[in-house]
Design a protein around this motif. Structure first.
Motif, PDB file in Angstrom:
ATOM      1  N   VAL A  62       0.843  -1.204   0.000  1.00 47.58           N
ATOM      2  CA  VAL A  62       0.000   0.000   0.000  1.00 47.58           C
ATOM      3  C   VAL A  62       0.876   1.250   0.000  1.00 47.58           C
ATOM      4  N   ASP A  63       1.850   1.304   0.890  1.00 45.62           N
ATOM      5  CA  ASP A  63       2.742   2.461   0.956  1.00 45.62           C
ATOM      6  C   ASP A  63       3.534   2.626  -0.335  1.00 45.62           C
ATOM      7  N   TRP A  64       3.919   1.508  -0.954  1.00 43.66           N
ATOM      8  CA  TRP A  64       4.671   1.590  -2.214  1.00 43.66           C
ATOM      9  C   TRP A  64       3.805   2.214  -3.309  1.00 43.66           C
ATOM     10  N   LEU A  65       2.549   1.819  -3.392  1.00 39.38           N
ATOM     11  CA  LEU A  65       1.654   2.379  -4.403  1.00 39.38           C
ATOM     12  C   LEU A  65       1.423   3.871  -4.166  1.00 39.38           C
ATOM     13  N   VAL A  66       1.257   4.266  -2.917  1.00 38.97           N
ATOM     14  CA  VAL A  66       1.049   5.683  -2.614  1.00 38.97           C
ATOM     15  C   VAL A  66       2.276   6.498  -3.010  1.00 38.97           C
ATOM     16  N   GLU A  67       3.458   5.951  -2.788  1.00 39.51           N
ATOM     17  CA  GLU A  67       4.689   6.691  -3.043  1.00 39.51           C
ATOM     18  C   GLU A  67       5.049   6.733  -4.519  1.00 39.51           C
ATOM     19  N   HIS A  68       4.775   5.662  -5.267  1.00 35.70           N
ATOM     20  CA  HIS A  68       5.265   5.563  -6.643  1.00 35.70           C
ATOM     21  C   HIS A  68       4.172   5.714  -7.698  1.00 35.70           C
ATOM     22  N   THR A  69       2.940   5.878  -7.300  1.00 39.50           N
ATOM     23  CA  THR A  69       1.856   6.080  -8.265  1.00 39.50           C
ATOM     24  C   THR A  69       1.034   7.286  -7.836  1.00 39.50           C
ATOM     25  N   ARG A  70       0.045   7.615  -8.643  1.00 41.65           N
ATOM     26  CA  ARG A  70      -0.848   8.728  -8.336  1.00 41.65           C
ATOM     27  C   ARG A  70      -2.087   8.286  -7.574  1.00 41.65           C
ATOM     28  N   LEU A  71      -2.116   7.040  -7.168  1.00 38.40           N
ATOM     29  CA  LEU A  71      -3.277   6.552  -6.435  1.00 38.40           C
ATOM     30  C   LEU A  71      -3.289   7.119  -5.016  1.00 38.40           C
ATOM     31  N   SER A  72      -4.486   7.420  -4.539  1.00 47.54           N
ATOM     32  CA  SER A  72      -4.626   7.852  -3.151  1.00 47.54           C
ATOM     33  C   SER A  72      -4.484   6.639  -2.223  1.00 47.54           C
ATOM     34  N   GLU A  73      -4.453   6.927  -0.936  1.00 47.81           N
ATOM     35  CA  GLU A  73      -4.289   5.824   0.016  1.00 47.81           C
ATOM     36  C   GLU A  73      -5.492   4.884  -0.015  1.00 47.81           C
ATOM     37  N   ARG A  74      -6.688   5.439  -0.145  1.00 50.18           N
ATOM     38  CA  ARG A  74      -7.873   4.585  -0.189  1.00 50.18           C
ATOM     39  C   ARG A  74      -7.875   3.680  -1.411  1.00 50.18           C
ATOM     40  N   TRP A  75      -7.527   4.254  -2.567  1.00 49.62           N
ATOM     41  CA  TRP A  75      -7.479   3.433  -3.775  1.00 49.62           C
ATOM     42  C   TRP A  75      -6.349   2.407  -3.698  1.00 49.62           C
ATOM     43  N   SER A  76      -5.235   2.772  -3.097  1.00 47.47           N
ATOM     44  CA  SER A  76      -4.135   1.816  -2.932  1.00 47.47           C
ATOM     45  C   SER A  76      -4.556   0.660  -2.036  1.00 47.47           C
ATOM     46  N   LEU A  77      -5.285   0.970  -0.942  1.00 48.32           N
ATOM     47  CA  LEU A  77      -5.810  -0.092  -0.091  1.00 48.32           C
ATOM     48  C   LEU A  77      -6.750  -1.008  -0.867  1.00 48.32           C
ATOM     49  N   ALA A  78      -7.623  -0.411  -1.677  1.00 54.21           N
ATOM     50  CA  ALA A  78      -8.559  -1.217  -2.462  1.00 54.21           C
ATOM     51  C   ALA A  78      -7.812  -2.121  -3.439  1.00 54.21           C
ATOM     52  N   VAL A  79      -6.787  -1.578  -4.099  1.00 57.55           N
ATOM     53  CA  VAL A  79      -6.017  -2.376  -5.060  1.00 57.55           C
ATOM     54  C   VAL A  79      -5.339  -3.550  -4.370  1.00 57.55           C
ATOM     55  N   VAL A  80      -4.748  -3.293  -3.194  1.00 64.50           N
ATOM     56  CA  VAL A  80      -4.044  -4.365  -2.485  1.00 64.50           C
ATOM     57  C   VAL A  80      -5.014  -5.430  -2.002  1.00 64.50           C
ATOM     58  N   PHE A  81      -6.160  -5.030  -1.448  1.00 62.38           N
ATOM     59  CA  PHE A  81      -7.137  -6.008  -0.976  1.00 62.38           C
ATOM     60  C   PHE A  81      -7.679  -6.852  -2.131  1.00 62.38           C
TER      61      PHE A  81
END
Length: 374
Positions: A62-81
């Motif tokens: 989740v933290d990697w997606l937030v740092e290296h993409t334009r996804l927000s934290e909520r969307w990053s959580l959704a992608v990981v789940f």
């Protein structure tokens, strides 16, 4: 005539004395409360720690997606789940047919293996003597009922803590900063940046410990499958999956995972069962002397003696769960000792072999807490 009695103490001196007494009493009460919580609430604390372990594992992508993409934290959580769900479903679909067939075969073969083992023990004079002297005939029914009730209580206990663990992990994954900020609020303002660094180092250490443990578990699972396949043991895939899962718990896990394989091999003869037992023993020796040292040397630096003593202590306190969590607990405690005692109290900031963490591991102090310093 001047007074010969003792001169009265200044009010300020009495106030200082009372303050020292109150401080001593407060420290004593805090120590007693801490010991009481640790003694009676060890199970709960270990569940919280296990939830933090799983939360660290899930928050990493989740933290990697937030740092290296334009996804927000909520969307990053959704992608990981969603990715976790798809991975579990995909692996289940890929292995479903084979595992289901082998599970059905295990349900048929396992009782036969147990019956054959019991028959072999009763035919052996020494085994028969152990059975006859171990429990009186009149007490066998009572002993059986006692074991069944104990098993039911243990199963309920484990199910309850599993549910608690699931929710603790979920809350820590969704709102980690809420709990970090709550912890930092209890720290004096000048010390908050350093404590934030310690929290970041703790998360970094737990993350790499999980990676090392996963490497160990995969290695044991692969070696077990290869060994069982080479020995032509039925249900090799399912038994290898059991070895992979149970190897998370040191010592007891491998023994529990080996029991079904040995019992199934008894159907092919005592000699085959001996070969299978030796195979399990060889795999665990490879894990103990090759996989574990290499994995944990690559991830976290753990003194073997300290790790062993912590496993013995936690096993005496809470059983097998304590052994499973002893190693990450030691890793965390060593980080705290190094950063809070060796570096802060002793002032020893010389580089050590543990100083391999990149500076990016330090989390930024929450903005609201940073503003308190100004």
């Amino acid at each position: 005539m001047p007074s010969t009695g003792p001169s009265p103490r200044p009010f300020g001196e009495l106030t200082d004395f009372a303050s020292r007494v109150l401080l001593a009493v407060g420290i004593l009460v805090l120590v007693v409360l801490t010991v009481t919580v640790l003694w009676y609430g060890t199970d709960v604390l270990l569940v919280v720690f296990a939830g933090a372990l799983l939360a660290v594992l899930i928050r990493t992508p989740v933290d990697w997606l937030v740092e290296h993409t334009r996804l927000s934290e909520r969307w990053s959580l959704a992608v990981v789940f969603v990715a976790i769900l798809l991975t579990v479903v995909g692996l289940g679909w890929w292995m479903a047919a084979d595992v289901f067939a082998q599970s059905q075969q295990l349900a048929v073969e396992f009782p036969k293996s147990v019956a054959k083992a019991e028959s072999w023990i009763t035919q052996n004079p020494f085994g028969k003597w152990l059975i006859d002297t171990g429990t009186d005939t009149d007490d066998r029914d009572a002993a059986l009922m006692s074991r069944m009730s104990g098993f039911a209580f243990t199963a309920f206990h484990a199910a309850f803590y599993a549910i608690v663990l699931m929710f603790v992990t979920l809350y820590l994954v969704i709102h980690p900063r809420l709990y970090v900020q709550g912890l930092l609020r209890m720290i004096p303002i000048p010390r908050r940046p350093r404590v934030a660094e310690v929290i970041g180092a703790t998360g970094y250490t737990l993350r790499w410990w999980l990676i090392g443990t996963l490497v160990r578990m995969i290695g044991v699972g692969v070696l077990t499958f290869v060994g069982l396949w080479f020995l032509n043991v039925p249900l090799a895939l399912l038994l290898a999956i059991l070895a992979f899962l149970f190897n998370f718990v040191p010592y007891f896990g491998p023994i529990v995972a080996a029991i079904p394989g040995v019992l199934i091999a008894i159907l092919q003869g005592p000699e085959q069962a001996g070969y299978v037992a030796l195979m399990y023993l060889a795999v665990q020796q490879v894990d103990a002397f090759v996989l574990s040292p290499v994995a944990y040397a690559w991830t976290v630096h753990l003194p073997p003696v300290v790790t062993l003593l912590s496993e013995v202590l936690l096993f005496a306190m809470v059983g097998a769960v304590g052994i499973a969590l002893a190693t990450p607990l030691v890793a965390v405690v060593l980080v705290w000792i190094k950063m809070l005692y060796v570096e802060e109290v002793l002032g020893d900031r010389l580089p050590t072999p543990d100083d391999e963490m990149p500076e990016a591991y330090v989390p930024p102090l929450p903005e609201r807490l940073s503003a308190d310093e100004h």
